[in-house]
Design an enzyme around this catalytic site. Structure first.
Site, PDB file in Angstrom:
ATOM      1  N   CYS A  81       1.069  -6.929   4.338  1.00 42.22           N
ATOM      2  CA  CYS A  81       0.037  -6.400   3.438  1.00 42.22           C
ATOM      3  C   CYS A  81       0.576  -5.221   2.620  1.00 42.22           C
ATOM      4  CB  CYS A  81      -1.187  -5.964   4.240  1.00 42.22           C
ATOM      5  SG  CYS A  81      -2.492  -5.270   3.213  1.00 42.22           S
ATOM      6  N   CYS A  85      -1.875  -2.318   2.106  1.00 44.06           N
ATOM      7  CA  CYS A  85      -2.048  -1.463   3.285  1.00 44.06           C
ATOM      8  C   CYS A  85      -0.835  -0.564   3.493  1.00 44.06           C
ATOM      9  CB  CYS A  85      -2.211  -2.291   4.560  1.00 44.06           C
ATOM     10  SG  CYS A  85      -3.184  -3.776   4.400  1.00 44.06           S
ATOM     11  N   ASP A  86       0.358  -1.124   3.369  1.00 43.81           N
ATOM     12  CA  ASP A  86       1.560  -0.417   3.841  1.00 43.81           C
ATOM     13  C   ASP A  86       2.538  -0.017   2.741  1.00 43.81           C
ATOM     14  OD1 ASP A  86       0.625  -0.727   6.445  1.00 43.81           O
ATOM     15  OD2 ASP A  86       1.558  -2.685   6.659  1.00 43.81           O
TER      16      ASP A  86
END
Ligand code: NDP
Length: 322
Positions: free
Chosen positions: A141, A144-145
Site C-alpha cells: 500500500c 499507507c507506507d
C-alpha cells in the site's frame, strides 16, 4: 450436534475499520450488533506498522493498536465481538426476511440485517524474502507506507492500474521509482500508462521479475530492505537494484466467496452497492469497506462506509416496523 439458533437484529461480518465503525453506529442505534471477526481479527491494518493518515492520531498509531481501540469503542456501546468465521450464509430475498448464518460450521444465527465488511486481501508474489521483509520495507500500500520512503529509491511490482497509480504517487515523494513488469506491456489503462511514461523519475523495466528481496539486519535485530535482485525473463540475466522500499501492486482479492450466486458482484468479484448507499441487491443486506471498493481502499473511507451501512440497516429496520 449443532447449537440452538440465535435470533439477532444485526450481524456484521468482518472486523476491519468498516466492520467496527458499522458496529459503533449500530450499537448506538440499539441494534445490539454481533460481529463475527473473521480469522484475521482487525483486518488488513494489523499487517501494517504505523498508520499516519487516520484523522485524530496526530502522532500516528500502530495499526494493531488502532484496531484494538476501534474494538473497545464498539464494545463500549454493547457490540458483541466474537472470534470466528462465517462458514455458510443463506440470504433472504424478501423485504423483512431473515438471513441465516452458520459460524464455524456449527453455530447458527438468524439476523434481520447483515452488514458485510469482509474486506479484500492484497496479493503477494509468495517468495520467501518478500514475506520475511513485510513490515521491513515490503508493503502492498503506497498511500499507507510511501511517506516512509521520502527521497529514497523504491520499486513497484505490477503493471495494472493500481501499480501505475502507486508508482506515480510514489514518484512525487521518492527520489526514483522503478516499475517491474513481467510482460512486454502494461495492463493499465492508456491514460494511466501515459501518466507513467510522462513521469521523469519513474523507470519501467519490461520482461522483468522480482527474484529476491535483499535485506540487512539492523542493530536491534530487525531486518530492513536494502535492494532487490531482478531477472529478465527473456535473457535470464539478473541484476540488483538498491532500494529501500518494495511495493507489491499485483492486485487485490475481495473476500466474497461466501456470497457467490447470492449477491451481485462486478467482473473482479467486488460486491456492487447501489448509488451512494451501502445497499446490495438484497433487502437488509449491506456492504461496506474494501469488499465493495476497489478504488479508494483507505481505513478512513472504509470507516465512513461502515457508518453508512449501519445507518442504512437502522433505516431499513425502522421502515419495516412502521
Ligand atoms: P490488475 O489485475 O488489473 O493488474 C495486476 C498487475 O499485476 C498486472 O500488470 C499483472 O501482470 C501483474 N501481476 C499479477 N501477478 C503477478 C506476478 N505474480 N508477478 C508479477 N506481476 C504480476 O490489478 P489492479 O489492482 O491493478 O486493478 C484491479 C482492478 O481495479 C482493475 O479492473 C483496474 O482497472 C481497477 N482499478 C482502477 C483504478 C482507477 O480507475 N483509478 C485504480 C486501481 C484499480 P499481467 O498484466 O502480466 O497479468
Amino acid at each position: 450436534m449443532t447449537d440452538s439458533i440465535e435470533r439477532i437484529k444485526c450481524l456484521i461480518i468482518g472486523s476491519g475499520p468498516a466492520g467496527y465503525t458499522a458496529a459503533i453506529y449500530a450499537a448506538r442505534a440499539d441494534l445490539h450488533p454481533v460481529i463475527i471477526t473473521g480469522l484475521e481479527m482487525g483486518g488488513q491494518l494489523t499487517t501494517t506498522t504505523e498508520v499516519d493518515n487516520f484523522p485524530g492520531y496526530p502522532a500516528g498509531v500502530d495499526g494493531t493498536k488502532m484496531m484494538e481501540d476501534l474494538k473497545a469503542q464498539a464494545e463500549r456501546f454493547g457490540t458483541e465481538v466474537r472470534f470466528g468465521s462465517v462458514s455458510n450464509i443463506e440470504l433472504s430475498k424478501e423485504t423483512g426476511g431473515i438471513h441465516k448464518i452458520e459460524v464455524d460450521g456449527s453455530k447458527h444465527i438468524e439476523a434481520e440485517t447483515v452488514i458485510i465488511a469482509t474486506g479484500a486481501t492484497a496479493k503477494y508474489l509468495g517468495i520467501e524474502s518478500e514475506q520475511r521483509l513485510r513490515g521491513g520495507g515490503v508493503s502492498a500500500c503506497a498511500t499507507c507506507d510511501g511517506f516512509f520512503y521520502k527521497g529514497q529509491d523504491v520499486i513497484v511490482v505490477g503493471g495494472g492500474d493500481t501499480a501505475a497509480e502507486e508508482a506515480t504517487y510514489l514518484a512525487n515523494i521518492c527520489n526514483k521509482v522503478t516499475m517491474l513488469i513481467r510482460r512486454d506491456e502494461l495492463r493499465a489503462s492508456k491514460a494511466m500508462q501515459n501518466r507513467v511514461f510522462k513521469t521523469k523519475n519513474l523507470e519501467v523495466l519490461f520482461n522483468t521479475e522480482l527474484e529476491e528481496v535483499l535485506g540487512e539486519k539492523k542493530m536491534m535485530g530487525d531486518e530492513v530492505v536494502t535492494g532487490v535482485r531482478v531477472i529478465n525473463n527473456q535473457t535470464k540475466e539478473t541484476h540488483t537494484i538498491d532500494v529501500k522500499g518494495v511495493f507489491i501492486a499485483i492486485g487485490h482479492k475481495p473476500n466474497t466467496e461466501l456470497f457467490e450466486g447470492q449477491l451481485e458482484m462486478d467482473a473482479n468479484k467486488y460486491l456492487i452497492t447501489k448509488g451512494k448507499s451501502s445497499k446490495t441487491n438484497l433487502p437488509g443486506v449491506f456492504a461496506c469497506g474494501d469488499v465493495q471498493d476497489h478504488e479508494y481502499r483507505q481505513a478512513v473511507t472504509a470507516a465512513g462506509s461502515g457508518c453508512m451501512a449501519a445507518l442504512d440497516a437502522e433505516r431499513y429496520l425502522a421502515a419495516i416496523e412502521e
